[in-house]
Design a protein around this motif. Structure first.
Motif, PDB file in Angstrom:
ATOM      1  N   PHE A   1       0.904  -1.225  -0.253  1.00 53.11           N
ATOM      2  CA  PHE A   1      -0.051   0.043   0.062  1.00 53.11           C
ATOM      3  C   PHE A   1       0.897   1.214  -0.080  1.00 53.11           C
ATOM      4  N   GLY A   2       2.167   1.344   0.280  1.00 51.75           N
ATOM      5  CA  GLY A   2       2.918   2.192   0.651  1.00 51.75           C
ATOM      6  C   GLY A   2       3.997   2.507  -0.442  1.00 51.75           C
ATOM      7  N   PHE A   3       4.185   1.694  -1.249  1.00 54.11           N
ATOM      8  CA  PHE A   3       5.412   1.923  -2.139  1.00 54.11           C
ATOM      9  C   PHE A   3       4.989   2.506  -3.281  1.00 54.11           C
ATOM     10  N   CYS A   4       3.742   2.533  -3.746  1.00 52.72           N
ATOM     11  CA  CYS A   4       3.162   3.428  -4.934  1.00 52.72           C
ATOM     12  C   CYS A   4       2.646   5.005  -4.627  1.00 52.72           C
ATOM     13  N   VAL A   5       2.527   5.176  -3.222  1.00 55.73           N
ATOM     14  CA  VAL A   5       2.163   6.441  -2.823  1.00 55.73           C
ATOM     15  C   VAL A   5       3.045   7.569  -3.341  1.00 55.73           C
ATOM     16  N   PRO A   6       4.268   7.328  -2.782  1.00 54.80           N
ATOM     17  CA  PRO A   6       5.112   8.460  -3.363  1.00 54.80           C
ATOM     18  C   PRO A   6       5.488   8.728  -4.920  1.00 54.80           C
ATOM     19  N   ILE A   7       5.217   7.772  -5.425  1.00 49.79           N
ATOM     20  CA  ILE A   7       5.210   7.858  -6.908  1.00 49.79           C
ATOM     21  C   ILE A   7       3.998   8.544  -7.537  1.00 49.79           C
TER      22      ILE A   7
ATOM     23  N   THR B   1       0.220   4.953   9.496  1.00 50.86           N
ATOM     24  CA  THR B   1       1.127   5.908  10.189  1.00 50.86           C
ATOM     25  C   THR B   1       2.488   6.120   9.181  1.00 50.86           C
ATOM     26  N   THR B   2       3.053   4.883   8.774  1.00 43.29           N
ATOM     27  CA  THR B   2       4.269   5.025   8.312  1.00 43.29           C
ATOM     28  C   THR B   2       4.240   5.735   6.832  1.00 43.29           C
ATOM     29  N   ILE B   3       3.107   5.348   6.168  1.00 46.73           N
ATOM     30  CA  ILE B   3       2.809   6.002   5.044  1.00 46.73           C
ATOM     31  C   ILE B   3       2.620   7.622   4.930  1.00 46.73           C
ATOM     32  N   TRP B   4       1.875   8.150   5.949  1.00 47.36           N
ATOM     33  CA  TRP B   4       1.642   9.355   6.301  1.00 47.36           C
ATOM     34  C   TRP B   4       2.864  10.021   6.553  1.00 47.36           C
ATOM     35  N   LYS B   5       3.765   9.516   7.406  1.00 46.75           N
ATOM     36  CA  LYS B   5       5.033   9.881   7.909  1.00 46.75           C
ATOM     37  C   LYS B   5       6.108  10.055   6.592  1.00 46.75           C
ATOM     38  N   SER B   6       6.176   9.370   5.802  1.00 50.23           N
ATOM     39  CA  SER B   6       7.242   9.366   4.957  1.00 50.23           C
ATOM     40  C   SER B   6       6.780   9.428   3.391  1.00 50.23           C
ATOM     41  N   PHE B   7       5.536   9.557   3.055  1.00 52.76           N
ATOM     42  CA  PHE B   7       5.508   9.707   1.556  1.00 52.76           C
ATOM     43  C   PHE B   7       5.764  11.033   1.118  1.00 52.76           C
ATOM     44  N   GLY B   8       5.945  11.870   1.804  1.00 54.18           N
ATOM     45  CA  GLY B   8       6.176  13.145   1.159  1.00 54.18           C
ATOM     46  C   GLY B   8       7.907  13.200   1.065  1.00 54.18           C
ATOM     47  N   TRP B   9       8.265  12.914   1.962  1.00 53.74           N
ATOM     48  CA  TRP B   9       9.952  12.874   1.879  1.00 53.74           C
ATOM     49  C   TRP B   9      10.331  11.797   0.855  1.00 53.74           C
ATOM     50  N   SER B  10       9.616  10.760   0.629  1.00 54.81           N
ATOM     51  CA  SER B  10       9.954   9.686  -0.258  1.00 54.81           C
ATOM     52  C   SER B  10       9.847  10.237  -1.712  1.00 54.81           C
ATOM     53  N   SER B  11       9.132  10.956  -2.017  1.00 50.55           N
ATOM     54  CA  SER B  11       8.625  11.404  -3.152  1.00 50.55           C
ATOM     55  C   SER B  11       9.693  12.326  -3.655  1.00 50.55           C
TER      56      SER B  11
END
Length: 303
Positions: free
Chosen positions: A89-95, A170-180
């Motif tokens: 669920f989280g890998f595609c969010v930053p993309i 929580t992990t997705i919310w915390k990291s997706f912006g920076w990972s993008s």
């Protein structure tokens, strides 16, 4: 050749000096402590030397004890489950977020969106965990919202079935912006002429993304996926320690939290070192395997 190296060193001495501090820090805190791996094969007691008299070598005793532990199946299952959900669920969010931000035309709104998305990354795990725990408590905002929607919500703090979703979101919310950021940097490096040519041919935004943007990002996406697969046996232990409790051990206790309790809290340093070394070896095997499969199927790989 030697003269060229001397000239290069002289011309770039400032850059080498800037690199010296982080390289020394990495050596001091990452590579030098690797010497302590030897205690994984000893019956080590804090304060004793690594070599010499009084050292008891036990071979693979601690490795066997870790694998045969009563809790090993549970912590392995939970670790794979949490990391699998985060990958799924989280890998595609930053993309997707990078693609959306790239399509924003207003400069001010674009910068505002990026800044807001980056902020959670810089929040301490303690602050984030404290917020989430309050939100999912009996009278928390999330619990009340679920009740307002007709769900029989109770305190999610003590619900083991809810923990994987709480941790993943929580992990997705915390990291997706920076990972993008890394994806956005790749997008900005694409030749604008390609988009102009596509516009002349009548391509819309979606076709430009599908045929220009995503192919340009493919190599980076594959490398990030390989690294994510290699990290399947590791978790955000700090965040889990702050979020979980005895009621959620069933789904929240992972390898990192278990080793923390047994080694640091229980004083079994050899046991903790052996388990950490074993997981590192298995993570390397996963990375190597994923890299090999990627090289054969996509022609992109890390080596």
């Amino acid at each position: 050749m030697i003269g060229g190296m001397k000239r290069d060193t002289k011309d770039n001495i400032q850059y080498y000096l800037l690199m010296a501090v982080p390289l020394f820090t990495i050596f001091l805190f990452s590579y030098l402590p690797l010497f302590g791996i030897v205690i994984a094969f000893q019956d080590y007691v804090a304060g004793k030397p690594f070599f010499g008299e009084g050292v008891t070598w036990v071979g693979f005793k601690w490795f066997r004890e870790f694998v045969s532990s009563y809790y090993f199946p549970r912590i392995l299952r939970n670790t794979l489950l949490l990391n699998g959900m985060n990958l799924l669920f989280g890998f595609c969010v930053p993309i997707l977020f990078a693609l959306v931000v790239n399509e924003i035309r207003g400069t001010k709104f674009k910068k505002f969106t990026q800044t807001v998305s980056y902020l959670p990354y810089f929040l301490s795990a303690v602050i984030v965990a404290g917020m989430i725990v309050n939100f999912i408590s009996n009278d928390g905002i999330i619990t009340r919202l679920l009740q307002a929607l007709g769900f029989s919500a109770k305190s999610l703090n003590a619900d083991p079935n809810a923990f994987p979703w709480i941790y993943t979101l929580t992990t997705i919310w915390k990291s997706f912006g920076w990972s993008s950021i890394i994806y956005l940097s790749t997008i900005t490096a694409i030749d604008p002429g390609l988009y102009e040519a596509a516009s002349v041919d009548g391509a819309g935004r979606l076709r430009k993304i599908w045929h220009i943007t995503l192919p340009a990002m493919r190599a980076l996406i594959v490398i990030q996926l390989i690294l994510s697969i290699g990290n399947m046996l590791s978790s955000n232990t700090d965040l889990i320690l702050l979020l979980y409790n005895s009621s959620t051990y069933k789904t929240a206790d992972v390898i990192g939290t278990y080793v923390y309790r047994e080694s640091l809290m229980g004083g079994k340093f050899s046991y903790g070192t052996a388990s950490g070394l074993l997981m590192s070896i298995l993570s390397f095997v996963l990375t190597w395997t994923a890299n090999g499969i990627s090289r054969k199927t996509t022609e992109f790989s890390m080596w």
